[in-house]
Design an enzyme around this catalytic site. Structure first.
Site, PDB file in Angstrom:
ATOM      1  N   LYS A  49      51.780  30.548  75.108  1.00 55.49           N
ATOM      2  CA  LYS A  49      51.329  31.654  75.784  1.00 55.49           C
ATOM      3  C   LYS A  49      51.578  33.005  74.859  1.00 55.49           C
ATOM      4  O   LYS A  49      52.330  33.138  74.189  1.00 55.49           O
ATOM      5  CB  LYS A  49      52.021  32.054  77.155  1.00 55.49           C
ATOM      6  CG  LYS A  49      53.538  31.863  76.954  1.00 55.49           C
ATOM      7  CD  LYS A  49      54.228  32.470  78.433  1.00 55.49           C
ATOM      8  CE  LYS A  49      53.927  31.353  79.499  1.00 55.49           C
ATOM      9  NZ  LYS A  49      54.774  31.508  80.714  1.00 55.49           N
ATOM     10  N   ARG A  78      45.381  32.495  89.503  1.00 57.62           N
ATOM     11  CA  ARG A  78      45.862  33.653  89.056  1.00 57.62           C
ATOM     12  C   ARG A  78      44.693  34.517  88.322  1.00 57.62           C
ATOM     13  O   ARG A  78      43.880  33.854  87.412  1.00 57.62           O
ATOM     14  CB  ARG A  78      46.928  33.607  87.984  1.00 57.62           C
ATOM     15  CG  ARG A  78      47.449  34.984  87.358  1.00 57.62           C
ATOM     16  CD  ARG A  78      48.512  34.491  86.235  1.00 57.62           C
ATOM     17  NE  ARG A  78      49.745  33.886  86.758  1.00 57.62           N
ATOM     18  CZ  ARG A  78      50.504  33.482  86.247  1.00 57.62           C
ATOM     19  NH1 ARG A  78      50.393  33.353  84.754  1.00 57.62           N
ATOM     20  NH2 ARG A  78      51.704  32.929  86.675  1.00 57.62           N
ATOM     21  N   ARG A 124      47.023  36.299  77.414  1.00 64.22           N
ATOM     22  CA  ARG A 124      47.052  36.467  78.812  1.00 64.22           C
ATOM     23  C   ARG A 124      46.575  37.721  79.245  1.00 64.22           C
ATOM     24  O   ARG A 124      46.358  38.722  78.542  1.00 64.22           O
ATOM     25  CB  ARG A 124      48.529  36.095  79.462  1.00 64.22           C
ATOM     26  CG  ARG A 124      49.054  34.918  78.943  1.00 64.22           C
ATOM     27  CD  ARG A 124      48.719  33.762  79.934  1.00 64.22           C
ATOM     28  NE  ARG A 124      49.268  32.565  79.713  1.00 64.22           N
ATOM     29  CZ  ARG A 124      50.372  32.084  80.249  1.00 64.22           C
ATOM     30  NH1 ARG A 124      51.072  32.753  81.114  1.00 64.22           N
ATOM     31  NH2 ARG A 124      50.773  30.870  80.084  1.00 64.22           N
ATOM     32  N   LYS A 160      51.344  37.442  75.142  1.00 63.23           N
ATOM     33  CA  LYS A 160      51.069  38.445  76.051  1.00 63.23           C
ATOM     34  C   LYS A 160      51.346  39.836  75.357  1.00 63.23           C
ATOM     35  O   LYS A 160      52.014  40.251  74.666  1.00 63.23           O
ATOM     36  CB  LYS A 160      52.516  38.456  77.009  1.00 63.23           C
ATOM     37  CG  LYS A 160      52.549  37.278  77.952  1.00 63.23           C
ATOM     38  CD  LYS A 160      53.734  37.294  78.867  1.00 63.23           C
ATOM     39  CE  LYS A 160      53.702  36.003  79.731  1.00 63.23           C
ATOM     40  NZ  LYS A 160      54.927  35.991  80.531  1.00 63.23           N
ATOM     41  N   CYS A 216      60.532  37.113  91.445  1.00 65.65           N
ATOM     42  CA  CYS A 216      59.537  36.374  90.739  1.00 65.65           C
ATOM     43  C   CYS A 216      59.281  35.373  92.261  1.00 65.65           C
ATOM     44  O   CYS A 216      59.736  35.669  93.007  1.00 65.65           O
ATOM     45  CB  CYS A 216      60.006  35.383  89.896  1.00 65.65           C
ATOM     46  SG  CYS A 216      61.132  33.972  90.285  1.00 65.65           S
TER      47      CYS A 216
HETATM   48 FE1  SRM Z   1      56.300  33.395  84.562  1.00 69.75          FE
HETATM   49  C1  SRM Z   1      56.153  30.158  84.076  1.00 69.75           C
HETATM   50  C2  SRM Z   1      55.022  32.952  87.823  1.00 69.75           C
HETATM   51  C3  SRM Z   1      55.446  36.703  84.610  1.00 69.75           C
HETATM   52  C4  SRM Z   1      57.769  33.761  81.735  1.00 69.75           C
HETATM   53  N1  SRM Z   1      55.658  31.622  85.571  1.00 69.75           N
HETATM   54  C5  SRM Z   1      55.871  30.588  85.241  1.00 69.75           C
HETATM   55  C6  SRM Z   1      55.043  29.604  86.285  1.00 69.75           C
HETATM   56  C7  SRM Z   1      53.478  29.511  86.254  1.00 69.75           C
HETATM   57  C8  SRM Z   1      55.618  28.330  86.655  1.00 69.75           C
HETATM   58  C9  SRM Z   1      55.090  26.842  85.705  1.00 69.75           C
HETATM   59  O1  SRM Z   1      54.974  27.213  84.584  1.00 69.75           O
HETATM   60  O2  SRM Z   1      54.673  26.121  86.324  1.00 69.75           O
HETATM   61  C10 SRM Z   1      55.257  30.587  87.716  1.00 69.75           C
HETATM   62  C11 SRM Z   1      54.362  30.202  88.848  1.00 69.75           C
HETATM   63  C12 SRM Z   1      55.070  30.408  90.163  1.00 69.75           C
HETATM   64  C13 SRM Z   1      54.209  30.435  91.242  1.00 69.75           C
HETATM   65  O3  SRM Z   1      54.276  29.437  92.136  1.00 69.75           O
HETATM   66  O4  SRM Z   1      53.389  31.154  91.428  1.00 69.75           O
HETATM   67  C14 SRM Z   1      55.370  31.759  87.051  1.00 69.75           C
HETATM   68  N2  SRM Z   1      55.406  34.600  85.951  1.00 69.75           N
HETATM   69  C15 SRM Z   1      55.070  34.138  87.073  1.00 69.75           C
HETATM   70  C16 SRM Z   1      54.677  35.525  88.024  1.00 69.75           C
HETATM   71  C17 SRM Z   1      53.746  35.106  89.247  1.00 69.75           C
HETATM   72  C18 SRM Z   1      56.027  36.062  88.679  1.00 69.75           C
HETATM   73  C19 SRM Z   1      55.924  37.219  89.622  1.00 69.75           C
HETATM   74  O5  SRM Z   1      56.609  36.975  90.848  1.00 69.75           O
HETATM   75  O6  SRM Z   1      55.114  38.019  89.563  1.00 69.75           O
HETATM   76  C20 SRM Z   1      54.259  36.387  86.918  1.00 69.75           C
HETATM   77  C21 SRM Z   1      52.770  36.339  86.421  1.00 69.75           C
HETATM   78  C22 SRM Z   1      52.448  37.171  85.527  1.00 69.75           C
HETATM   79  C23 SRM Z   1      50.867  37.118  85.286  1.00 69.75           C
HETATM   80  O7  SRM Z   1      50.265  37.604  86.062  1.00 69.75           O
HETATM   81  O8  SRM Z   1      50.540  36.846  84.268  1.00 69.75           O
HETATM   82  C24 SRM Z   1      55.022  35.779  85.867  1.00 69.75           C
HETATM   83  N3  SRM Z   1      56.530  35.139  83.207  1.00 69.75           N
HETATM   84  C25 SRM Z   1      56.143  36.062  83.712  1.00 69.75           C
HETATM   85  C26 SRM Z   1      57.017  37.049  82.773  1.00 69.75           C
HETATM   86  C27 SRM Z   1      56.975  38.578  82.884  1.00 69.75           C
HETATM   87  C28 SRM Z   1      56.009  39.170  82.042  1.00 69.75           C
HETATM   88  O9  SRM Z   1      55.140  38.500  81.316  1.00 69.75           O
HETATM   89  O10 SRM Z   1      55.954  40.473  82.027  1.00 69.75           O
HETATM   90  C29 SRM Z   1      57.790  36.166  81.877  1.00 69.75           C
HETATM   91  C30 SRM Z   1      58.781  36.607  81.075  1.00 69.75           C
HETATM   92  C31 SRM Z   1      58.248  37.183  79.787  1.00 69.75           C
HETATM   93  C32 SRM Z   1      58.044  36.360  78.617  1.00 69.75           C
HETATM   94  O11 SRM Z   1      56.979  35.547  78.808  1.00 69.75           O
HETATM   95  O12 SRM Z   1      58.611  36.016  77.908  1.00 69.75           O
HETATM   96  C33 SRM Z   1      57.419  34.892  82.343  1.00 69.75           C
HETATM   97  N4  SRM Z   1      56.950  32.197  83.112  1.00 69.75           N
HETATM   98  C34 SRM Z   1      57.533  32.484  82.021  1.00 69.75           C
HETATM   99  C35 SRM Z   1      57.961  31.168  81.278  1.00 69.75           C
HETATM  100  C36 SRM Z   1      59.073  31.145  80.171  1.00 69.75           C
HETATM  101  C37 SRM Z   1      58.026  31.235  78.807  1.00 69.75           C
HETATM  102  C38 SRM Z   1      58.775  30.869  77.688  1.00 69.75           C
HETATM  103  O13 SRM Z   1      58.792  31.860  76.814  1.00 69.75           O
HETATM  104  O14 SRM Z   1      59.485  30.001  77.571  1.00 69.75           O
HETATM  105  C39 SRM Z   1      57.381  30.191  82.147  1.00 69.75           C
HETATM  106  C40 SRM Z   1      57.553  28.693  81.664  1.00 69.75           C
HETATM  107  C41 SRM Z   1      56.824  28.115  80.807  1.00 69.75           C
HETATM  108  O15 SRM Z   1      55.906  28.853  80.076  1.00 69.75           O
HETATM  109  O16 SRM Z   1      57.179  27.114  80.136  1.00 69.75           O
HETATM  110  C42 SRM Z   1      56.834  30.847  83.132  1.00 69.75           C
HETATM  111 FE1  SF4 Z   2      59.355  32.039  86.839  1.00 73.02          FE
HETATM  112 FE2  SF4 Z   2      60.996  32.382  89.043  1.00 73.02          FE
HETATM  113 FE3  SF4 Z   2      59.530  29.999  88.367  1.00 73.02          FE
HETATM  114 FE4  SF4 Z   2      61.578  30.631  87.235  1.00 73.02          FE
HETATM  115  S1  SF4 Z   2      61.622  30.379  89.120  1.00 73.02           S
HETATM  116  S2  SF4 Z   2      59.541  30.054  86.268  1.00 73.02           S
HETATM  117  S3  SF4 Z   2      61.509  32.727  86.820  1.00 73.02           S
HETATM  118  S4  SF4 Z   2      58.721  32.128  88.985  1.00 73.02           S
END
Ligand code: SRM
Ligand code: SF4
Length: 556
Positions: free
Chosen positions: A207, A74, A143, A209, A430
């Site tokens: 993390k 990323r 991030r 943001k 997502c």
């Molecule tokens: Fe996310 C984890 C994809 C935005 C909350 N997110 C992940 C992971 C890396 C799975 C992992 O931990 O192994 C996903 C990778 C999937 C893949 O195969 O690509 C993933 N997150 C994404 C993306 C690519 C979704 C998308 O389709 O666009 C977004 C990438 C953003 C970026 O460029 O940095 C993405 N993730 C978000 C958002 C939305 C936002 O930030 O506006 C959230 C919710 C907002 C927030 O952070 O509260 C979000 N992602 C999470 C979480 C939950 C964090 C928590 O507070 O517990 C995880 C799991 C974790 O961190 O343990 C996670």
């Molecule tokens: Fe994020 Fe979707 Fe993966 Fe859940 S399933 S961690 S919402 S990308």
């Protein structure tokens, strides 16, 4: 906190030699396509995740084969802006080393999937040639800083966008590990150069943001961020930011201690130095007070609720040595992207392209990837990703507009953008399967087909032009920001989703669970009934989210 209560990731961080760990050794190990366990956590700080193909997991397991490991990388692109040359480079790097699909994320950047271990270094080196990096795109640090993407209606947008870069740079970890491990730079001679007063050796508990919203647009969903900055413009001048803390959208099924939370506005700060100071100290308070024992409860939102909003604010003010002013007035009017052509105050043109769920690829319907390469090769447009997973081709001179338009027309991009229904254009999904290890249900591979079944229901009830926001995530982590949608689907098991309704259209209100674990048939039945009632009983101009709240179908 006593050592023994620290989560195991805390120990990995402090003993990582400034995020180097044994990554170099892991890369040399040809027996497995994976990296060593502790490096698994550390590579996130360098912007990548180890994954495996979940579609093949079972079959490979039966054949006693190891998982099919690959990596997702990323990029860090503050404010989502890259040059045409950088797009060309990304296009070719995607083709050379990844699945070829470029995924625009909900945080205004791009990811590549399916990169084999041996190709990580070449990938990052090629990105580096293009002046792109993935430092701190993941991990327990700040991030990618996101910023309202819409075409500059006023010159002030440039000034405010510049903060995305500035904040990102100011909050980068000081370690040079990325350059050493991935770019083969020499090890630094004096480790003092890596002293990091902000992150120290333990980094943040989780993390972090930051989003900058430029009213009237809230395309970044500012209240879903740990730190939200809302740009305040008075008498045509940018004067500073309202500061909002403690947003976060994730929860864990069955763990009531976890919850999505909207960021709370705590005041206003103006003046460059003071703005940067407040941002920095919000991070230091989180660093010092955040939960380092339980990662499920480690985000800033829980620290804010532990200290109390006032308590957190006072701590930030004490560290800053000045107080925040009362929050100033502003109004959000739109959260979705402004598709099609727009012109800014300097006469430059912008075309916002609809890219379903951010997946840039050539399909039978539209040759998106080829079209974007041609536009980039013309050198006539900058590329800006939006936090709604779309793309703005921007800064196009009046004299170049026709050329860009011809390319977009030839490859079907304009037809694709104009013919997509409002609900499709306002949708987000997502990644989920097949790469996300946390997915319980499909999201981006399924939502387009589900929308094709929802569209006839909207037509049936005479509301097909309604821009209802609809978002789907494969688990409750909220990556597609489903808790902020008017209709949010959150995966609970394969083919099953909790259905949430009642978010507002502008991102000011969280939605509420309406139905547990429904399948497709259940979803379509529920929506049919809800749309019928909405169409018959809504006030004029009342949005779907506001309607279901007024009707008390869910209670906030
Ligand atoms: Fe996310 C984890 C994809 C935005 C909350 N997110 C992940 C992971 C890396 C799975 C992992 O931990 O192994 C996903 C990778 C999937 C893949 O195969 O690509 C993933 N997150 C994404 C993306 C690519 C979704 C998308 O389709 O666009 C977004 C990438 C953003 C970026 O460029 O940095 C993405 N993730 C978000 C958002 C939305 C936002 O930030 O506006 C959230 C919710 C907002 C927030 O952070 O509260 C979000 N992602 C999470 C979480 C939950 C964090 C928590 O507070 O517990 C995880 C799991 C974790 O961190 O343990 C996670
Ligand atoms: Fe994020 Fe979707 Fe993966 Fe859940 S399933 S961690 S919402 S990308």
């Amino acid at each position: 906190m006593s050592e023994k209560n620290l989560s195991h990731i805390e120990k990995i961080k402090t003993s990582s030699d400034a995020l180097r760990g044994t990554i170099k050794e892991s890369l040399l190990d040809e027996i497995t396509g994976a990296v060593r366990e502790q490096d698994h956590a550390l590579i996130k700080f360098h912007g990548m995740y180890e994954q495996d193909d979940r579609d093949l997991r079972e079959e490979r397991g039966q054949k006693k084969l190891d998982k099919l490991y690959s990596f997702m990388i990323r990029l860090r692109i503050p404010g989502g802006l890259i040059s045409p040359e950088q797009w060309i480079a990304s296009h070719h790097i995607a083709g050379d080393y990844s699945t070829g699909v470029i995924k625009i994320t909900t945080r205004q950047t791009i990811q590549l999937h399916g990169i084999l271990k041996r190709d990580i270094k070449p990938t990052l080196q090629d990105f580096n040639e293009a002046k792109l990096d993935s430092i701190a795109a993941c991990g327990d640090v700040n991030r990618n800083v996101i910023c309202s993407a819409h075409p500059a209606q006023s010159p002030l947008h440039k000034e405010i966008h510049a903060y995305a870069d500035k904040i990102s740079e100011a909050l980068l970890p000081k370690t040079k590990a990325y350059y050493e491990v991935w770019l083969d730079n020499e090890a630094i001679a004096d480790k003092k150069d890596e002293d990091d007063p902000l992150y120290q050796d333990r980094y943040l508990p989780r993390k972090f943001k930051i989003a900058i919203a430029i009213p009237p647009d809230n395309d970044v969903d500012v209240f879903g961020n740990d730190l939200g900055l809302i740009a305040i413009v008075e008498d045509g001048k940018f004067v500073g930011f309202n500061v909002a803390i403690g947003g976060g959208l994730s929860a864990t099924h069955g763990n009531p201690a976890t919850y999505p939370r909207l960021a709370t506005e705590i005041g206003f700060v103006g003046g460059d130095e003071k703005i940067m100071k407040v941002i920095y100290e919000v991070l230091t308070v989180q660093r010092d007070f955040g939960n380092r024992a339980d990662r499920k409860l480690a985000r800033l939102k829980y620290t804010v609720d532990k200290l109390g909003v006032e308590g957190f604010k006072k701590e930030v003010e004490a560290r800053c040595g000045f107080e925040l002013e009362p929050a100033r007035q502003y109004e959000f009017k739109q959260r979705s992207d402004h598709f099609g052509w727009q012109q800014n105050s300097e006469g430059l043109w912008y075309y916002t392209v609809f890219i379903e769920n951010g997946r840039v690829l050539d399909s039978e319907e539209v040759a998106m990837k080829t079209a974007l390469l041609k536009v980039a090769e013309s050198g006539k447009a900058q590329f800006r990703f939006t936090a709604n997973q779309n793309l703005i081709l921007g800064d196009i001179a009046e004299t170049d507009k026709t050329e860009v338009e011809e390319i977009l027309t030839e490859y079907g991009v304009i037809r694709h953008t104009e013919s997509a229904s409002p609900i499709r254009k306002a949708s987000i999904a997502c990644v989920a399967f097949n790469t996300c290890p946390l997915a319980l249900a499909e999201a981006q591979r399924y939502l387009p087909a589900l929308i094709s079944k929802i569209e006839p229901l909207l037509t049936k009830h005479g509301i097909k032009d309604d821009e209802i926001s609809l978002r789907m995530t494969g688990c409750p982590n909220g990556c597609g920001r489903s808790p902020l949608a008017e209709i949010g689907f959150i995966g609970t098991g394969y083919g099953l989703y909790n259905m949430h309704i009642g978010g507002d259209r502008l991102g000011n209100r969280l939605n509420v669970k309406y139905r547990d674990s429904v399948n497709e048939e259940g979803i379509l039945n529920e929506l049919d009934g809800l749309f019928e009632s909405y169409s018959a009983n809504r006030f004029s101009d009342e949005t779907f989210g506001d309607f279901v709240i007024r009707q008390k179908l869910v209670t906030v």
